[in-house]
Design an enzyme around this catalytic site. Structure first.
Site, PDB file in Angstrom:
ATOM      1  N   ASP A 258       7.373  -0.807  16.045  1.00  0.00           N
ATOM      2  CA  ASP A 258       7.458   0.596  16.438  1.00  0.00           C
ATOM      3  C   ASP A 258       7.501   0.636  17.970  1.00  0.00           C
ATOM      4  OD1 ASP A 258       7.684   2.166  14.179  1.00  0.00           O
ATOM      5  OD2 ASP A 258       5.531   2.169  13.773  1.00  0.00           O
TER       6      ASP A 258
ATOM      7  N   GLU B 280      22.296   9.317   7.001  1.00  0.00           N
ATOM      8  CA  GLU B 280      21.961   7.912   7.230  1.00  0.00           C
ATOM      9  C   GLU B 280      22.213   7.107   5.957  1.00  0.00           C
ATOM     10  OE1 GLU B 280      18.438   7.824   9.923  1.00  0.00           O
ATOM     11  OE2 GLU B 280      17.805   6.212   8.577  1.00  0.00           O
TER      12      GLU B 280
ATOM     13  N   ARG C 268      18.810   9.810   4.104  1.00  0.00           N
ATOM     14  CA  ARG C 268      18.231  11.018   4.692  1.00  0.00           C
ATOM     15  C   ARG C 268      19.243  11.744   5.561  1.00  0.00           C
ATOM     16  NH1 ARG C 268      13.817   9.071   9.255  1.00  0.00           N
ATOM     17  NH2 ARG C 268      15.173   7.619  10.326  1.00  0.00           N
TER      18      ARG C 268
ATOM     19  N   ARG D  30      19.058  -5.816   7.622  1.00  0.00           N
ATOM     20  CA  ARG D  30      19.664  -4.687   6.891  1.00  0.00           C
ATOM     21  C   ARG D  30      20.267  -3.800   7.959  1.00  0.00           C
ATOM     22  NH1 ARG D  30      21.472  -3.782   2.115  1.00  0.00           N
ATOM     23  NH2 ARG D  30      20.741  -1.642   1.856  1.00  0.00           N
TER      24      ARG D  30
ATOM     25  N   TYR E 171      10.196  -6.306  13.238  1.00  0.00           N
ATOM     26  CA  TYR E 171      10.239  -4.847  13.396  1.00  0.00           C
ATOM     27  C   TYR E 171       9.035  -4.401  14.225  1.00  0.00           C
ATOM     28  CZ  TYR E 171      10.197   0.093  12.846  1.00  0.00           C
ATOM     29  OH  TYR E 171      10.195   1.432  13.152  1.00  0.00           O
TER      30      TYR E 171
ATOM     31  N   ARG F 139       0.861  -1.169   0.000  1.00  0.00           N
ATOM     32  CA  ARG F 139       0.000   0.000   0.000  1.00  0.00           C
ATOM     33  C   ARG F 139       0.902   1.225   0.000  1.00  0.00           C
ATOM     34  NH1 ARG F 139      -3.276   2.575   3.667  1.00  0.00           N
ATOM     35  NH2 ARG F 139      -1.745   2.375   5.317  1.00  0.00           N
TER      36      ARG F 139
ATOM     37  N   ARG G 137      -2.718  11.076   0.011  1.00  0.00           N
ATOM     38  CA  ARG G 137      -3.703  11.913   0.702  1.00  0.00           C
ATOM     39  C   ARG G 137      -4.129  13.074  -0.182  1.00  0.00           C
ATOM     40  NH1 ARG G 137      -0.764  13.297   6.147  1.00  0.00           N
ATOM     41  NH2 ARG G 137      -1.063  11.228   7.033  1.00  0.00           N
TER      42      ARG G 137
HETATM   43  C1  LIG Z   1      16.540   3.426  12.295  1.00  0.00           C
HETATM   44  C2  LIG Z   1      15.319   3.171  13.118  1.00  0.00           C
HETATM   45  C3  LIG Z   1      14.413   4.179  13.316  1.00  0.00           C
HETATM   46  C4  LIG Z   1      13.264   3.935  14.085  1.00  0.00           C
HETATM   47  N1  LIG Z   1      12.364   4.955  14.241  1.00  0.00           N
HETATM   48  C5  LIG Z   1      11.243   4.741  14.957  1.00  0.00           C
HETATM   49  C6  LIG Z   1      10.278   5.778  15.098  1.00  0.00           C
HETATM   50  O1  LIG Z   1      10.434   6.884  14.578  1.00  0.00           O
HETATM   51  N2  LIG Z   1       9.160   5.515  15.821  1.00  0.00           N
HETATM   52  C7  LIG Z   1       8.938   4.292  16.417  1.00  0.00           C
HETATM   53  O2  LIG Z   1       7.905   4.101  17.083  1.00  0.00           O
HETATM   54  N3  LIG Z   1       9.852   3.295  16.316  1.00  0.00           N
HETATM   55  C8  LIG Z   1      11.002   3.492  15.601  1.00  0.00           C
HETATM   56  N4  LIG Z   1      11.930   2.482  15.498  1.00  0.00           N
HETATM   57  C9  LIG Z   1      11.716   1.218  16.251  1.00  0.00           C
HETATM   58  C10 LIG Z   1      12.343   1.272  17.674  1.00  0.00           C
HETATM   59  O3  LIG Z   1      13.719   1.499  17.593  1.00  0.00           O
HETATM   60  C11 LIG Z   1      12.073  -0.057  18.408  1.00  0.00           C
HETATM   61  O4  LIG Z   1      10.687  -0.244  18.570  1.00  0.00           O
HETATM   62  C12 LIG Z   1      12.675  -0.169  19.813  1.00  0.00           C
HETATM   63  O5  LIG Z   1      13.939   0.400  19.905  1.00  0.00           O
HETATM   64  C13 LIG Z   1      12.760  -1.639  20.191  1.00  0.00           C
HETATM   65  O6  LIG Z   1      13.164  -1.795  21.539  1.00  0.00           O
HETATM   66  P1  LIG Z   1      13.782  -3.174  22.024  1.00  0.00           P
HETATM   67  O7  LIG Z   1      13.914  -3.093  23.491  1.00  0.00           O
HETATM   68  O8  LIG Z   1      13.010  -4.298  21.449  1.00  0.00           O
HETATM   69  O9  LIG Z   1      15.204  -3.292  21.301  1.00  0.00           O
HETATM   70  P2  LIG Z   1      16.557  -2.476  21.473  1.00  0.00           P
HETATM   71  O10 LIG Z   1      16.300  -1.037  21.669  1.00  0.00           O
HETATM   72  O11 LIG Z   1      17.433  -2.876  20.341  1.00  0.00           O
HETATM   73  O12 LIG Z   1      17.159  -3.046  22.840  1.00  0.00           O
HETATM   74  C14 LIG Z   1      17.839  -4.272  22.927  1.00  0.00           C
HETATM   75  C15 LIG Z   1      19.030  -4.075  23.853  1.00  0.00           C
HETATM   76  O13 LIG Z   1      19.618  -5.355  24.107  1.00  0.00           O
HETATM   77  C16 LIG Z   1      21.008  -5.215  24.127  1.00  0.00           C
HETATM   78  N5  LIG Z   1      21.591  -6.535  23.846  1.00  0.00           N
HETATM   79  C17 LIG Z   1      21.467  -7.221  22.695  1.00  0.00           C
HETATM   80  N6  LIG Z   1      22.101  -8.403  22.791  1.00  0.00           N
HETATM   81  C18 LIG Z   1      22.650  -8.452  24.036  1.00  0.00           C
HETATM   82  C19 LIG Z   1      23.437  -9.405  24.718  1.00  0.00           C
HETATM   83  N7  LIG Z   1      23.788 -10.572  24.151  1.00  0.00           N
HETATM   84  N8  LIG Z   1      23.852  -9.125  25.988  1.00  0.00           N
HETATM   85  C20 LIG Z   1      23.500  -7.932  26.571  1.00  0.00           C
HETATM   86  N9  LIG Z   1      22.750  -6.997  25.963  1.00  0.00           N
HETATM   87  C21 LIG Z   1      22.335  -7.259  24.704  1.00  0.00           C
HETATM   88  C22 LIG Z   1      21.301  -4.175  23.077  1.00  0.00           C
HETATM   89  O14 LIG Z   1      22.573  -3.567  23.296  1.00  0.00           O
HETATM   90  C23 LIG Z   1      20.132  -3.221  23.258  1.00  0.00           C
HETATM   91  O15 LIG Z   1      20.454  -2.175  24.142  1.00  0.00           O
HETATM   92  C24 LIG Z   1      13.047   2.669  14.676  1.00  0.00           C
HETATM   93  C25 LIG Z   1      13.972   1.644  14.453  1.00  0.00           C
HETATM   94  C26 LIG Z   1      15.079   1.879  13.665  1.00  0.00           C
HETATM   95  C27 LIG Z   1      16.033   0.740  13.399  1.00  0.00           C
END
Ligand SMILES: Cc1cc2nc3c(=O)[nH]c(=O)nc-3n(C[C@H](O)[C@H](O)[C@H](O)COP(=O)(O)OP(=O)(O)OC[C@H]3O[C@@H](n4cnc5c(N)ncnc54)[C@H](O)[C@@H]3O)c2cc1C
Length: 367
Positions: free
Chosen positions: A350, A300, A280, A248, A348, A171, A175
């Site tokens: 948010d 980026e 970007r 990626r 993935y 999709r 708008r």
């Molecule tokens: C480029 C980008 C832009 C984004 N922009 C948005 C946005 O605008 N709005 C939105 O809602 N969402 C956005 N997101 C999504 C958002 O980043 C995620 O929803 C969120 O960060 C996920 O949280 P998490 O705790 O699952 O993972 P993470 O934040 O990755 O936390 C996992 C943690 O585990 C740690 N870890 C991993 N393996 C180990 C290990 N073996 N031992 C110890 N520690 C470890 C890592 O160091 C990390 O700190 C974006 C994502 C990306 C990639």
């Protein structure tokens, strides 16, 4: 020390779970391999500007429960994401809306815009689009595809649109109003003072150990834990024994400009031509309406991922999805480990979805 929970990863999933468990009287230890908390939403203050170190993050949700929850830990400003696309020396508003169409075709009314798009869609219509290019043209016509989708998507995936599967874009929202607000969600904003503060507030009073991986920590500790909440990569937990899940990746190039007050006039400018290597430029001060000395920008660059690189976006193709299912079967057998977050379940999310998922896990686990 005896803990109820060892939480591996101080990102949003780990921090929300830790907060919920601690508030129910459970003793938690949070560890992270990085030297900072907050995972990918980590922001660092540089020159009075909160810099999003792992990519720009805009909080948006329609989930009232999640919105109320995050507002317990931070005040949110009223930032609205309204990115701009730069194609050659032409600038267009995103998402595709009347401002975009007016600039592209010199038209003024929704009716005129609809007519052009419908004609272009008809010209390029394919009953069964065989690749992303055919799919995109069938959805929005040739002009928008050529200027705003083609080069950007090619850079994102490192492959030509004709070599990418059609299903990647099901999709493309178009708008017919003059509305540059990128998200349709009810609530949106950026935590005042940055995301790190928000996570700090979630982890208040909870033991945290940074700069240590799960395996190294377990090998060297006398502490005991009833259960582990694991938010690292699921394949890494099992020592990649079934193979490696693919991602990626991204490379960020940050630049401080002490003598420039306002580099691009917007938080996000997408570069949609194939000949510019980055996708970007983020100018961080605009997330908080321009405060700070000088300006900090980040270019980026999407990049190929290889084991050891920072994993950003899961590549949910057939090979990886079926490999993940095999890892999930192994994960289900680990009775004292709960896998969660974007890396733990290879998906993935948010931010609002990751919070909702952590709250649901906590509710089940702590009931
Ligand atoms: C480029 C980008 C832009 C984004 N922009 C948005 C946005 O605008 N709005 C939105 O809602 N969402 C956005 N997101 C999504 C958002 O980043 C995620 O929803 C969120 O960060 C996920 O949280 P998490 O705790 O699952 O993972 P993470 O934040 O990755 O936390 C996992 C943690 O585990 C740690 N870890 C991993 N393996 C180990 C290990 N073996 N031992 C110890 N520690 C470890 C890592 O160091 C990390 O700190 C974006 C994502 C990306 C990639």
């Amino acid at each position: 020390m005896k803990y109820d929970y060892l939480i591996v990863g101080s990102g949003l999933f780990g921090a929300v779970f830790a907060h919920e468990a601690a508030s129910k009287g459970k003793k938690c230890l949070v560890i992270d391999k990085r030297n900072n908390i907050a995972g990918n939403i980590y922001t660092a203050e540089e020159h009075g500007i909160n810099v999003h170190k792992y990519g720009a993050h805009i909080f948006h949700t329609s989930d009232r429960k999640v919105w109320d929850y995050v507002n317990e830990f931070a005040e949110f400003n009223n930032f609205i994401n309204a990115p701009v696309a730069k194609y050659g020396d032409e600038l267009y508003n995103l998402p595709f809306n009347m401002n975009t169409f007016s600039k592209m075709w010199g038209i003024q009314t929704p009716e005129e815009a609809r007519k052009i798009i419908d004609e272009q869609k008809k010209d390029g219509f394919k009953e069964n689009p065989e690749n992303l290019e055919e799919q995109a043209i069938s959805l929005v016509g040739k002009d928008i595809y050529e200027k705003l989708i083609k080069g950007y998507t090619q850079k994102q995936w490192g492959r030509k649109c004709t070599e990418l599967p059609a299903f990647i874009i099901k999709r493309l929202p178009v708008r017919f109003t003059f509305d540059n607000n990128y998200f349709n969600d009810r609530y949106q904003g950026i935590p005042v003072g940055g995301y790190t503060k928000l996570v700090e507030n979630m982890l208040k009073g909870i033991d945290v150990k940074l700069g240590v991986t799960y395996k190294d920590f377990i090998a060297g500790t006398d502490d005991t834990f009833d259960k582990v909440i694991y938010t690292g990569p699921v394949d890494e937990y099992f020592d990649f024994r079934l193979g490696t899940l693919e991602y990626r990746s991204l490379r960020f190039e940050e630049e401080y400009m002490p003598d420039c007050d306002n580099f691009q006039g917007n938080a996000a400018v997408n570069y949609t031509s194939a000949d510019v290597p980055y996708t970007r430029i983020i100018e961080h001060k605009h997330f908080e309406f321009g405060k700070g000395d000088g300006t900090v920008i980040t270019r980026e660059y999407p990049s190929e991922w290889k084991p050891g690189d920072e994993p950003y976006y899961p590549v949910n193709n057939d090979r990886n999805n079926s490999l993940y299912e095999q890892y999930k079967a192994l994960a289900d057998e680990e009775k004292n480990v709960i896998f969660g977050g974007r890396l733990g379940v290879y998906k993935y999310f948010d931010m609002d979805k990751v919070i909702a998922s952590a709250l649901e896990t906590a509710e089940k686990e702590l009931a």
